[in-house]
Design an enzyme around this catalytic site. Structure first.
Site, mmCIF file in Angstrom:
data_model
loop_
_atom_site.group_PDB
_atom_site.id
_atom_site.type_symbol
_atom_site.label_atom_id
_atom_site.label_comp_id
_atom_site.label_asym_id
_atom_site.label_seq_id
_atom_site.Cartn_x
_atom_site.Cartn_y
_atom_site.Cartn_z
ATOM 1 N N HIS A 1 0.842 -1.194 0.000
ATOM 2 C CA HIS A 1 0.000 0.000 0.000
ATOM 3 C C HIS A 1 0.885 1.255 0.000
ATOM 4 C CE1 HIS A 1 -3.475 -2.372 1.859
ATOM 5 N NE2 HIS A 1 -2.438 -3.100 2.266
ATOM 6 N N GLU B 1 2.582 -0.916 4.437
ATOM 7 C CA GLU B 1 2.329 0.453 4.005
ATOM 8 C C GLU B 1 3.656 1.169 3.755
ATOM 9 O OE1 GLU B 1 -0.500 2.033 3.475
ATOM 10 O OE2 GLU B 1 -2.077 0.960 4.573
ATOM 11 N N HIS C 1 -2.502 -2.978 -3.465
ATOM 12 C CA HIS C 1 -3.873 -2.827 -2.986
ATOM 13 C C HIS C 1 -4.831 -2.647 -4.170
ATOM 14 C CE1 HIS C 1 -6.566 -0.910 0.366
ATOM 15 N NE2 HIS C 1 -6.992 -2.081 -0.039
ATOM 16 N N ASP D 1 -3.444 2.390 -4.822
ATOM 17 C CA ASP D 1 -2.095 2.248 -4.264
ATOM 18 C C ASP D 1 -1.537 0.837 -4.475
ATOM 19 O OD1 ASP D 1 -4.252 1.673 -2.410
ATOM 20 O OD2 ASP D 1 -2.766 1.377 -0.853
#
Length: 272
Positions: free
Chosen positions: A112, A198, A234, A244
């Site tokens: 992400h 992330e 994602h 993303d």
């Protein structure tokens, strides 16, 4: 004359006796003051700590310390322990997690991007806002955008900041709330079987080399624990909702640096 010699000899002997007595007193005084400290050192045991990774007990002076945790070796500090935590990551526990379904181990990594407030990292260090968000501690008064996401309860297993810091919120054994409504190769509910990573960033900015380096190391750690991991963005598992990690994530660079087989990148290496 003989009397004078006796007097001189007697005086000399007295002087020697008196000097010797003073030396003995000084030595005794020195011993009196130093012995307790020496004795204390002798009886005080070495402080023992436990390796967070393998649970071995060892002297604190010999341990590798990180964030008030201790490890018996650099290998264990940098490793992924049996509880699903990376020793060299900053641990910031998120309440937004669940136990995985029985018998399910992760076989997918979802990449992400996130930035709070959006794009703020370009002008200042704003990583703490992301950490606060994943821990349900975000101060909505700090920025107008935060009012829009107030009440959302999300998390990821890992965050890699712009400077290459690794933060972990959820054990890899547990389910983080990162994917939402999603489907991977026909399998629904990707949170059940995936690990979320992330990268601090947005869809308009290149990611930093430091982030790719940490991502490489983390990927290799995860792959050694969970064989045959597959990797997706994602946007691959939620194409109608998410974009993303975006077109600025270099999938070819990621594949080259990690050595992951192209077969484990089912959506290909094209930026998307």
């Amino acid at each position: 004359m003989f009397k004078w010699l006796l007097l001189i000899a007697g005086a000399y002997l007295f002087y020697r006796w008196l000097k010797g007595k003073k030396q003995l007193q000084a030595a005794d005084k020195k011993t009196h003051h130093s012995s307790p400290n020496q004795a204390q050192k002798a009886i005080d045991p070495e402080v023992m700590v436990q390796c967070q990774h393998c649970k071995l007990h060892l002297p604190k002076s010999e341990a590798k310390a990180f964030e008030e945790r201790f490890y018996c070796s650099q290998e264990h500090l940098n490793g992924l322990d049996q509880d699903g935590w990376v020793g060299s990551a900053k641990w910031r526990l998120s309440p937004n997690q669940d136990i995985r379904p029985e018998g399910v181990s992760p076989d997918l990594v979802v990449i992400h991007h996130i930035s709070l407030p959006p794009g703020e990292f370009k002008t200042q260090n704003s990583s703490q806002y992301i950490i606060d968000f994943f821990q349900n501690q975000l101060d909505v008064r700090a920025h107008p955008y935060f009012e829009e996401i107030a009440g959302q309860k999300v998390s990821s297993h890992f965050l890699i900041t712009r400077t290459g810091e690794l933060v972990q919120f959820v054990s890899t054994q547990n389910k983080a709330w990162h994917a939402g409504v999603s489907s991977f190769m026909g399998r629904e509910k990707c949170n059940d079987f995936s690990i979320g990573i992330e990268l601090e960033g947005d869809g308009d900015t290149l990611f930093e080399d430091a982030q790719y380096q940490v991502l490489k190391t983390l990927t290799q750690l995860l792959a050694s624990r969970y064989p045959n991991l597959q990797f997706a963005g994602h946007s691959d598992i939620a194409p109608d909702r998410k974009t993303d990690p975006g077109t600025h994530f270099d999938w070819k660079k990621f594949q080259n640096e990690t050595g992951i087989s192209p077969e484990n990148l089912p959506y290909g290496l094209t930026p998307r």
